[in-house]
Design a protein around this motif. Structure first.
Motif, short mmCIF file in Angstrom:
data_model
loop_
_atom_site.label_atom_id
_atom_site.label_comp_id
_atom_site.label_asym_id
_atom_site.label_seq_id
_atom_site.Cartn_x
_atom_site.Cartn_y
_atom_site.Cartn_z
N ASN A 151 1.35 -38.90 -36.64
CA ASN A 151 1.01 -40.28 -37.02
C ASN A 151 2.16 -41.03 -37.67
OD1 ASN A 151 -1.72 -40.06 -36.11
ND2 ASN A 151 -2.25 -39.01 -38.02
N GLN A 152 3.39 -40.61 -37.38
CA GLN A 152 4.56 -41.28 -37.91
C GLN A 152 5.10 -42.29 -36.90
OE1 GLN A 152 6.86 -37.69 -38.36
NE2 GLN A 152 6.52 -37.63 -40.58
N VAL A 153 5.44 -43.47 -37.37
CA VAL A 153 5.98 -44.50 -36.49
C VAL A 153 7.44 -44.16 -36.16
CG1 VAL A 153 6.58 -46.94 -36.27
CG2 VAL A 153 4.47 -46.27 -37.44
N TYR A 154 7.71 -43.90 -34.89
CA TYR A 154 9.07 -43.56 -34.48
C TYR A 154 9.65 -44.61 -33.55
CZ TYR A 154 7.36 -42.19 -29.86
OH TYR A 154 6.79 -42.22 -28.62
N SER A 155 8.81 -45.53 -33.06
CA SER A 155 9.29 -46.57 -32.15
C SER A 155 8.53 -47.87 -32.40
CB SER A 155 9.12 -46.13 -30.70
OG SER A 155 9.55 -47.16 -29.82
N ILE A 156 9.27 -48.97 -32.32
CA ILE A 156 8.68 -50.30 -32.48
C ILE A 156 9.24 -51.19 -31.38
CG2 ILE A 156 8.62 -52.37 -33.94
CD1 ILE A 156 8.75 -50.56 -36.38
N ILE A 157 8.35 -51.92 -30.74
CA ILE A 157 8.79 -52.91 -29.74
C ILE A 157 8.19 -54.26 -30.13
CG2 ILE A 157 8.75 -53.62 -27.33
CD1 ILE A 157 8.59 -50.74 -26.51
N ALA A 158 9.07 -55.22 -30.38
CA ALA A 158 8.66 -56.60 -30.63
C ALA A 158 9.10 -57.42 -29.43
CB ALA A 158 9.29 -57.12 -31.91
N PHE A 159 8.17 -58.18 -28.85
CA PHE A 159 8.54 -58.91 -27.64
C PHE A 159 7.77 -60.22 -27.52
CE2 PHE A 159 4.96 -56.25 -26.51
CZ PHE A 159 4.23 -57.00 -25.60
N ASN A 160 8.26 -61.06 -26.65
CA ASN A 160 7.62 -62.34 -26.35
C ASN A 160 7.29 -62.36 -24.87
OD1 ASN A 160 6.96 -65.13 -25.98
ND2 ASN A 160 8.14 -65.61 -27.82
N ASP A 161 6.02 -62.57 -24.56
CA ASP A 161 5.60 -62.54 -23.16
C ASP A 161 5.51 -63.93 -22.53
OD1 ASP A 161 3.38 -63.52 -24.43
OD2 ASP A 161 2.07 -61.85 -23.92
N SER A 186 17.11 -57.63 -25.60
CA SER A 186 17.30 -58.06 -24.21
C SER A 186 16.64 -59.41 -23.95
CB SER A 186 16.72 -57.03 -23.24
OG SER A 186 16.78 -57.49 -21.91
N CYS A 187 17.36 -60.26 -23.24
CA CYS A 187 16.83 -61.54 -22.75
C CYS A 187 16.32 -61.43 -21.32
CB CYS A 187 17.91 -62.62 -22.81
SG CYS A 187 18.20 -63.31 -24.44
N TYR A 188 16.45 -60.25 -20.72
CA TYR A 188 16.05 -60.07 -19.34
C TYR A 188 14.53 -59.90 -19.23
CZ TYR A 188 21.00 -59.24 -18.44
OH TYR A 188 22.37 -59.37 -18.35
N THR A 189 13.96 -60.49 -18.21
CA THR A 189 12.54 -60.30 -17.93
C THR A 189 12.31 -58.85 -17.51
OG1 THR A 189 12.29 -62.59 -17.22
CG2 THR A 189 10.59 -61.04 -16.53
N GLU A 190 11.33 -58.21 -18.13
CA GLU A 190 11.11 -56.79 -17.83
C GLU A 190 9.64 -56.43 -17.96
OE1 GLU A 190 13.02 -54.23 -20.69
OE2 GLU A 190 12.85 -55.74 -22.26
N LYS A 191 9.27 -55.37 -17.28
CA LYS A 191 7.91 -54.83 -17.37
C LYS A 191 8.02 -53.36 -17.73
CE LYS A 191 5.64 -58.03 -14.15
NZ LYS A 191 4.79 -58.62 -15.19
N LEU A 192 7.31 -52.96 -18.78
CA LEU A 192 7.34 -51.58 -19.25
C LEU A 192 5.93 -51.18 -19.66
CD1 LEU A 192 9.01 -49.06 -20.20
CD2 LEU A 192 9.15 -50.18 -22.44
N ARG A 193 5.31 -50.28 -18.86
CA ARG A 193 3.92 -49.91 -19.11
C ARG A 193 3.05 -51.17 -19.17
NH1 ARG A 193 6.96 -46.60 -22.23
NH2 ARG A 193 6.60 -47.82 -24.10
N ASP A 194 2.44 -51.45 -20.31
CA ASP A 194 1.57 -52.63 -20.42
C ASP A 194 2.31 -53.81 -21.06
OD1 ASP A 194 1.80 -51.31 -22.81
OD2 ASP A 194 -0.24 -51.69 -23.46
N ASN A 242 19.82 -70.32 -22.60
CA ASN A 242 20.78 -70.49 -23.69
C ASN A 242 20.11 -70.30 -25.05
OD1 ASN A 242 23.14 -71.03 -22.18
ND2 ASN A 242 22.46 -73.14 -21.83
N LYS A 243 18.84 -70.67 -25.15
CA LYS A 243 18.12 -70.46 -26.41
C LYS A 243 17.94 -68.97 -26.69
CE LYS A 243 15.58 -74.82 -26.49
NZ LYS A 243 14.24 -75.49 -26.52
N CYS A 244 17.75 -68.21 -25.62
CA CYS A 244 17.62 -66.76 -25.80
C CYS A 244 18.96 -66.16 -26.20
CB CYS A 244 17.11 -66.11 -24.52
SG CYS A 244 16.56 -64.40 -24.75
N LYS A 245 20.05 -66.69 -25.69
CA LYS A 245 21.37 -66.23 -26.10
C LYS A 245 21.58 -66.47 -27.59
CE LYS A 245 23.70 -66.97 -21.64
NZ LYS A 245 24.78 -67.72 -20.95
#
Length: 214
Positions: A130-140, A193-201, A147-150
């Protein structure tokens, strides 16, 4: 006069050392107006009474600041959560579950109290303990202006440069970066990353991923 100069240098070194490695505000986080410290201002005014402008300028010469090489701290927490600890329910609200990436672990959709408006989703991954070892913060949400993402990438790169993190090559990509504090024990890797990506859900247009090696 020499005593006054020594006092000023000691005060300066103490204040800088106290804030070494402080994270400050997250990029995209609303900053609060600092409170004025009238007592400090009054004390300095009394101590500098009788000193002329040239003496003050000498004390504030950039060369004195550049000579101070402060150590950097490890990045051990982000978004109100320490790595390799249980979810901080005092500052985080668990609002659902997400698709886990290990058989024995879990994934939680959370809402931190300390967040960035660069993201609208926060996924915390835990291991069998139950230890947090990974965090993903993203905008869908779809990005209209790359340029704003840069600009966001540059803000986060500057933020992480405050910590004991080294950027992996290539370092000249304006759309992503990878940083690590290896070879330290339980090294941390940070991917932006500013690249559009899909990872699991996850369907992301801008993301930051943290992986703590265990």
């Amino acid at each position: 006069m020499n005593i006054l100069i020594q006092i000023f240098l000691l005060i300066f070194l103490f204040n800088v050392s106290a804030f070494s490695g402080e994270s400050g505000e997250l990029p995209g986080q609303e900053s609060q107006q600092p409170k004025e410290d009238t007592e400090v201002v009054e004390e300095i005014s009394e101590e500098t009474e009788g000193m002329n402008v040239s003496n003050v300028d000498d004390l504030l010469e950039p060369k004195d600041i550049n000579e101070i090489n402060l150590p950097k701290n490890r990045l051990v927490e982000i978004f109100d959560q320490y790595f390799l600890e249980e979810i901080n329910l005092n500052k985080l609200v668990v609002i659902g579950e997400c698709e886990k990436n290990t058989t024995e672990g879990k994934c939680y959709v959370v809402e931190p109290s300390k967040l960035s408006n660069h993201f609208n989703n926060y996924y915390f991954y835990t291991n069998a303990n139950n230890q947090v070892y990974s965090i993903i913060a993203f905008n869908d949400k779809k990005q209209g202006d790359l340029n704003k993402c840069k600009e966001k990438i540059n803000l986060w790169r500057d933020y992480f440069n405050r910590y004991d993190l080294e950027e992996k090559k290539p370092t000249d990509n304006s759309l992503n970066f990878v940083m690590t504090d290896a070879p330290q024990q339980n090294s941390l890797e940070v991917f932006a990353s500013c690249y559009t990506e899909k990872l699991r859900d996850i369907s992301s247009s801008f993301s930051i991923k943290f992986y703590k090696n265990i």
